[in-house]
Design a protein around this motif. Structure first.
Motif, PDB file in Angstrom:
ATOM      1  N   THR A 286      96.206  85.496  36.847  1.00 29.80           N
ATOM      2  CA  THR A 286      95.611  86.819  37.038  1.00 29.80           C
ATOM      3  C   THR A 286      95.282  87.453  35.690  1.00 29.80           C
ATOM      4  O   THR A 286      95.759  87.010  34.645  1.00 29.80           O
ATOM      5  N   ARG A 287      94.482  88.518  35.737  1.00 27.81           N
ATOM      6  CA  ARG A 287      94.095  89.180  34.482  1.00 27.81           C
ATOM      7  C   ARG A 287      95.271  89.868  33.790  1.00 27.81           C
ATOM      8  O   ARG A 287      95.458  89.691  32.586  1.00 27.81           O
ATOM      9  N   PRO A 288      96.094  90.650  34.544  1.00 27.25           N
ATOM     10  CA  PRO A 288      97.263  91.239  33.857  1.00 27.25           C
ATOM     11  C   PRO A 288      98.177  90.162  33.282  1.00 27.25           C
ATOM     12  O   PRO A 288      98.763  90.336  32.213  1.00 27.25           O
ATOM     13  N   GLY A 289      98.258  89.049  33.990  1.00 26.87           N
ATOM     14  CA  GLY A 289      99.078  87.943  33.490  1.00 26.87           C
ATOM     15  C   GLY A 289      98.519  87.411  32.196  1.00 26.87           C
ATOM     16  O   GLY A 289      99.250  87.129  31.233  1.00 26.87           O
TER      17      GLY A 289
ATOM     18  N   CYS B 289      99.497  89.175  24.720  1.00 23.59           N
ATOM     19  CA  CYS B 289     100.409  90.004  23.920  1.00 23.59           C
ATOM     20  C   CYS B 289     101.522  89.155  23.324  1.00 23.59           C
ATOM     21  O   CYS B 289     101.943  89.380  22.190  1.00 23.59           O
ATOM     22  N   SER B 290     102.027  88.211  24.100  1.00 21.82           N
ATOM     23  CA  SER B 290     103.140  87.431  23.575  1.00 21.82           C
ATOM     24  C   SER B 290     102.638  86.484  22.487  1.00 21.82           C
ATOM     25  O   SER B 290     103.382  86.106  21.588  1.00 21.82           O
TER      26      SER B 290
ATOM     27  N   GLY C 237      90.827  94.279  23.240  1.00 21.29           N
ATOM     28  CA  GLY C 237      90.716  95.259  24.309  1.00 21.29           C
ATOM     29  C   GLY C 237      91.838  95.229  25.326  1.00 21.29           C
ATOM     30  O   GLY C 237      91.731  95.838  26.384  1.00 21.29           O
ATOM     31  N   VAL C 238      92.910  94.532  25.019  1.00 18.21           N
ATOM     32  CA  VAL C 238      94.051  94.533  25.939  1.00 18.21           C
ATOM     33  C   VAL C 238      94.831  95.826  25.739  1.00 18.21           C
ATOM     34  O   VAL C 238      95.101  96.224  24.604  1.00 18.21           O
ATOM     35  N   ASN C 239      95.159  96.501  26.841  1.00 19.60           N
ATOM     36  CA  ASN C 239      95.982  97.698  26.749  1.00 19.60           C
ATOM     37  C   ASN C 239      97.443  97.270  26.552  1.00 19.60           C
ATOM     38  O   ASN C 239      98.150  96.953  27.499  1.00 19.60           O
TER      39      ASN C 239
ATOM     40  N   LEU D 221     104.309  96.808  32.047  1.00 20.05           N
ATOM     41  CA  LEU D 221     104.257  95.889  33.187  1.00 20.05           C
ATOM     42  C   LEU D 221     105.309  94.788  33.037  1.00 20.05           C
ATOM     43  O   LEU D 221     106.008  94.440  34.000  1.00 20.05           O
ATOM     44  N   THR D 222     105.428  94.264  31.807  1.00 21.02           N
ATOM     45  CA  THR D 222     106.415  93.223  31.559  1.00 21.02           C
ATOM     46  C   THR D 222     107.820  93.712  31.926  1.00 21.02           C
ATOM     47  O   THR D 222     108.584  93.021  32.594  1.00 21.02           O
ATOM     48  N   PHE D 223     108.135  94.937  31.481  1.00 19.42           N
ATOM     49  CA  PHE D 223     109.454  95.480  31.789  1.00 19.42           C
ATOM     50  C   PHE D 223     109.610  95.699  33.281  1.00 19.42           C
ATOM     51  O   PHE D 223     110.678  95.454  33.852  1.00 19.42           O
TER      52      PHE D 223
END
Lengths: 345, 313
Positions: free
Chosen positions: B183-186, B192-193, B203-205, B212-214
């Motif tokens: 998925t996109r959030p994934g 990020c990692s 452009g990643v928030n 979301l990770t937390f």
């Protein structure tokens, strides 16, 4: 050399004086705080050489303390009573007490070599996690030792030996002995920090690769730092055992190791003054908050506020109370308005 | 009692261990996700797990499934209600996890690695002591599943609770793997990692992704909290300390930053603990996790499934 000797003598006299003053004028409850602070300082300043100076993150300090405590306690029991048996507490002999302390320091130091040599190949968080593992294994193995009392640990550990003129002091001589080692560890740590060794350790902290290129034997120095911390943790453990007269393996969980880390970071990692300040704050803060707890009538409130304060202090001062600076005359002079401390052109 | 063969005995320990390991794995994922993104050992994770079981306990109380005043065994709960409690606990813990990140870690995002570690310890202590003040120090009985059935597979006894635990964990882990990889959030989480600065430039928030990770990690911890509480029916404010440490070790053993690694580490730990405790001494089972840890760290510091990072000179 004569200067060192004079300093040492002054330290002994000062500790004796402190002990006399406290047992003469201060209530026993508060003297207890003073002792606990002293033990915390020995642990924190010792670990500061590993974590602060050399930059090797270790969370296994309680393991070394545990080994020191059990070795020292067992040796002291055997020397004083000859066997593990019930009966009133006795005073340890001066010679055997010092021997036991040395023994516990050496045992913890030896474990430091054993753990440090392989573990220090690891970096950063992995080293931290490995030391945490070693600390926990040490505690669990101690729990499984029936000859050391198993989970209930050792009891009836002798009192710290008396000195000439201290027979009538009601608090005993624990302040003297604990602060003697506070004095020793602080003195050694300050000396170390200013020595070639210390500079080399700082170089490892700042950039290990660059330090090695400049000819710093980083592997050896890391082990030396580790053993320094372990040695004093062992002595702190033995002092703790003699002070409390009983030890259990569960006195030395990873929670205690983490507590020492908190002291260091809170005070300012890499600063001896910071380590001392952190030890004082972390030991004293929950006690100072007790009256608040009693006034509000909520059990356990003091620890809640303590945890909150810890978060707030870290959020607003991430570098710790002292940062990497030391409290010195220069710094004090800098506080006087109109004068630039130490940095005169 | 009938003589039990050694094989059956070992198999029994292994099946028990798989259930235990599944809960470790659920917890370990939370550590691994946060470490992967922030390089932070989230000490507070264990307390989120504790909160999860208390949230479920309060829901059970409001729904009227509480043990009677004599402290007798709690009333049983039908399965659909359990699912409801789990969902509620997941939502509440996700919120708690995001809140912890927002208040205790985000202000220190640029303050180096140590300061957030200490605030993590602070949050952990706060929730432990706060839990003791709010929930009380005495253990609370947790209601159990509707009907406890013990299946017998050739002498190996498998209670249905263990099956629920394993199936739930498996479904959640597969779902998470799908989410992170497809998925996109994934994808944002993976970005990020990998490199937070570049992710931001693309452009990643970043803040939303970290939240979301937390949230995900905390929700999974909540599930683990409820499952464990159902299985061993007393909960205390300090229940997270031990399992938290072990789950973190599981994450490191499997390879921190890797989701399959966390699952593998959790299962490995659960099974070996169960076997050691059954065949040897329960005391030693406590040490198993750490022995594993040391061996893995010395042989392959990045963990069994972790990628080794070569240091650039």
């Amino acid at each position: 050399m004569p200067r060192t000797l004079a300093l040492l003598l002054a330290g002994v006299v000062a500790c004796y004086g402190l002990n006399w003053f406290l047992s003469e004028f201060i209530e026993v409850v508060y003297v207890d705080y003073v002792n606990l602070i002293g033990l915390a300082i020995i642990l924190a300043v010792g670990l500061n050489v590993v974590n602060g100076l050399t930059g090797q993150f270790s969370i296994g300090h309680a393991g070394f303390m545990a080994v020191g405590a059990f070795v020292g306690a067992m040796a002291s029991i055997l020397f004083t009573y000859g066997e593990i048996a019930a009966g009133p507490l006795a005073f340890a002999g001066l010679g055997s007490f010092l021997f036991c302390l040395l023994l516990s320091g050496l045992a913890a130091g030896a474990l430091g070599v054993l753990v440090g040599a392989p573990a220090l190949r690891l970096r950063g968080d992995y080293l931290a996690i490995a030391t945490l593992g070693f600390g926990e294994i040490t505690r669990i193995l101690l729990t499984a030792q029936d000859s050391l009392g198993g989970p209930t640990g050792l009891k009836r550990i002798p009192k710290m030996p008396l000195l000439p003129g201290t027979e009538t002091w009601d608090g005993g001589t624990s302040v003297f002995w604990i602060y003697l080692f506070v004095f020793l560890v602080v003195g050694l740590a300050v000396r170390l920090q200013r020595s070639t060794f210390g500079r080399a350790m700082i170089a490892i902290r700042e950039n290990e690769l660059a330090a090695e290129t400049m000819g710093v034997p980083s592997a050896r120095l890391k082990v030396v730092a580790f053993v320094f911390g372990a040695f004093f943790a062992g002595i702190a453990g033995a002092l703790y055992a003699h002070y409390q007269h009983s030890v259990r393996p569960d006195d030395f969980t990873s929670v205690r190791s983490i507590e020492v880390i908190v002291m260091l970071v809170l005070g300012g990692l890499g600063s001896v003054t910071g380590a001392i300040a952190g030890a004082v704050v972390v030991t004293l803060l929950p006690q100072l908050l007790r009256p608040l707890e009693e006034a509000m009538g909520i059990d356990g409130l003091s620890m809640v506020v303590y945890a909150l304060l810890l978060i707030v202090m870290m959020v607003f001062r991430p570098q710790g109370i002292f940062g990497q600076r030391e409290l010195s005359l220069k710094l004090l002079r800098g506080l006087i308005p109109g004068r630039r401390g130490g940095k005169t052109p | 009692m009938a003589e039990v063969s050694l094989t059956t005995e070992v198999l029994q320990y292994v099946t028990n261990g798989v259930a235990k390991g599944s809960t470790y794995a659920l917890m370990a994922v939370g550590y691994t996700l946060v470490y992967g993104v922030l390089q932070l050992i989230n000490f507070a994770h264990a307390e989120v797990y504790m909160l999860g079981s208390y949230f479920a306990w309060y829901q059970a109380k409001w729904a009227g499934y509480l043990p009677d005043s004599k402290g007798a065994r709690a009333e049983t709960v039908p399965l659909y209600m359990v699912a409801l409690f789990v969902a509620g606990a997941m939502a509440a813990c996700a919120l708690a996890g995001m809140l912890i990140e927002r208040l205790a870690y985000r202000p220190l995002r640029n303050a180096g690695r140590l300061a957030p570690l200490i605030t993590a310890i602070g949050v952990s202590l706060l929730l432990q002591y706060g839990g003791q003040v709010v929930f009380g120090t005495e253990p609370k009985l947790f209601p159990t599943f509707a009907e406890t059935v013990v299946y017998d597979a050739g002498g190996v006894k498998i209670p249905n609770t263990n099956i629920y635990i394993v199936v739930t964990s498996l479904v959640l882990m597969l779902g998470l793997t799908f989410f992170v990889n497809k998925t996109r959030p994934g994808a944002a989480m993976r970005a990020c990692s990998h490199d937070m600065r570049t992710a931001r430039l693309m452009g990643v928030n970043v803040n939303a992704t970290i939240s979301l990770t937390f949230a995900i990690g905390s929700a999974l911890a909540a599930v683990a909290g409820v499952l464990v509480a159902m299985d061993q029916p007393a909960i205390t404010p300090l229940m997270g300390v031990r399992i938290g440490l072990k789950a973190f070790v599981a994450a490191v053993v499997g390879g921190i930053g890797s989701i399959p690694g966390a699952a593998l580490g959790g299962l490995l730990l659960g099974v070996s603990e169960s076997v050691v405790s059954g065949l040897w001494k329960p005391v030693y089972s406590e040490a198993v996790a750490f022995v594993f840890l040391i061996v893995v760290l010395l042989v392959k510091p990045s963990g069994i499934l972790g990628k080794s990072v070569r240091e650039k000179v």
